[in-house]
Design a protein around this motif. Sequence first.
Motif, PDB file in Angstrom:
ATOM      1  N   ARG A 177      37.659  42.054  29.320  1.00 48.17           N
ATOM      2  CA  ARG A 177      36.821  41.611  30.232  1.00 48.17           C
ATOM      3  C   ARG A 177      37.288  40.409  30.789  1.00 48.17           C
ATOM      4  O   ARG A 177      36.120  39.436  29.936  1.00 48.17           O
ATOM      5  CB  ARG A 177      36.272  42.693  30.169  1.00 48.17           C
ATOM      6  N   ASP A 227      40.396  45.810  24.193  1.00 46.06           N
ATOM      7  CA  ASP A 227      40.361  45.908  25.475  1.00 46.06           C
ATOM      8  C   ASP A 227      39.653  44.708  25.999  1.00 46.06           C
ATOM      9  O   ASP A 227      37.707  44.365  25.817  1.00 46.06           O
ATOM     10  CB  ASP A 227      39.488  47.107  26.706  1.00 46.06           C
ATOM     11  N   GLN A 280      43.068  34.700  25.510  1.00 50.78           N
ATOM     12  CA  GLN A 280      44.143  36.213  24.300  1.00 50.78           C
ATOM     13  C   GLN A 280      44.135  35.960  23.580  1.00 50.78           C
ATOM     14  O   GLN A 280      43.128  35.535  22.939  1.00 50.78           O
ATOM     15  CB  GLN A 280      45.477  35.612  23.971  1.00 50.78           C
ATOM     16  N   LYS A 287      41.196  43.185  33.563  1.00 50.81           N
ATOM     17  CA  LYS A 287      41.142  43.808  32.293  1.00 50.81           C
ATOM     18  C   LYS A 287      42.696  43.739  31.951  1.00 50.81           C
ATOM     19  O   LYS A 287      42.837  43.796  32.644  1.00 50.81           O
ATOM     20  CB  LYS A 287      40.788  45.309  32.840  1.00 50.81           C
ATOM     21  N   TYR A 288      42.391  42.726  30.587  1.00 46.75           N
ATOM     22  CA  TYR A 288      43.347  42.909  29.825  1.00 46.75           C
ATOM     23  C   TYR A 288      43.674  43.781  28.426  1.00 46.75           C
ATOM     24  O   TYR A 288      42.779  43.808  28.440  1.00 46.75           O
ATOM     25  CB  TYR A 288      43.921  41.472  29.921  1.00 46.75           C
ATOM     26  N   ASP A 289      44.338  43.682  28.369  1.00 47.30           N
ATOM     27  CA  ASP A 289      44.850  44.994  26.591  1.00 47.30           C
ATOM     28  C   ASP A 289      46.262  44.432  26.265  1.00 47.30           C
ATOM     29  O   ASP A 289      47.456  44.001  26.584  1.00 47.30           O
ATOM     30  CB  ASP A 289      45.601  46.248  27.216  1.00 47.30           C
ATOM     31  N   TYR A 290      45.117  44.246  25.166  1.00 53.13           N
ATOM     32  CA  TYR A 290      46.362  43.653  23.921  1.00 53.13           C
ATOM     33  C   TYR A 290      46.690  44.459  22.935  1.00 53.13           C
ATOM     34  O   TYR A 290      45.462  45.267  22.630  1.00 53.13           O
ATOM     35  CB  TYR A 290      45.795  42.613  23.331  1.00 53.13           C
TER      36      TYR A 290
END
Length: 120
Positions: free
Chosen positions: A101, A99, A1, A106-109
Amino acid sequence: QVQLVESGGGSVQAGGSLRLSCAASGRTNRVYAMGWFRQAPGKEREFVAVVNWSIGSARYADFAEGRFTISRDNVKNTVSLQMNSLKPEDTAVYYCYADLRWGKVKYDYWGQGTQVTVSS
């Protein structure tokens, strides 16, 4: 996170400049890219600029090309957006994003957003 904290928004007259900054903390070793979106009242969120975290290459929306410059400091884990020649239509809430990885995952915050107001 990852946690993102933006700063630098405000009010400026047309033709003026502002510099937005975004500080990332947490799992910054997984950052692939960071950038900015914006959302004006009554409009959808739109892409502004992005910078690749490792090589520093940047990409801009057409409206930002030549006026905005994105930069990153991957030691301090910050990304900045220098905005020059601002226009009233640049008025929006600007959101920093990261972005991350993990292989193909893939996670966007997103940050909380910072208001930019440009008066004519």
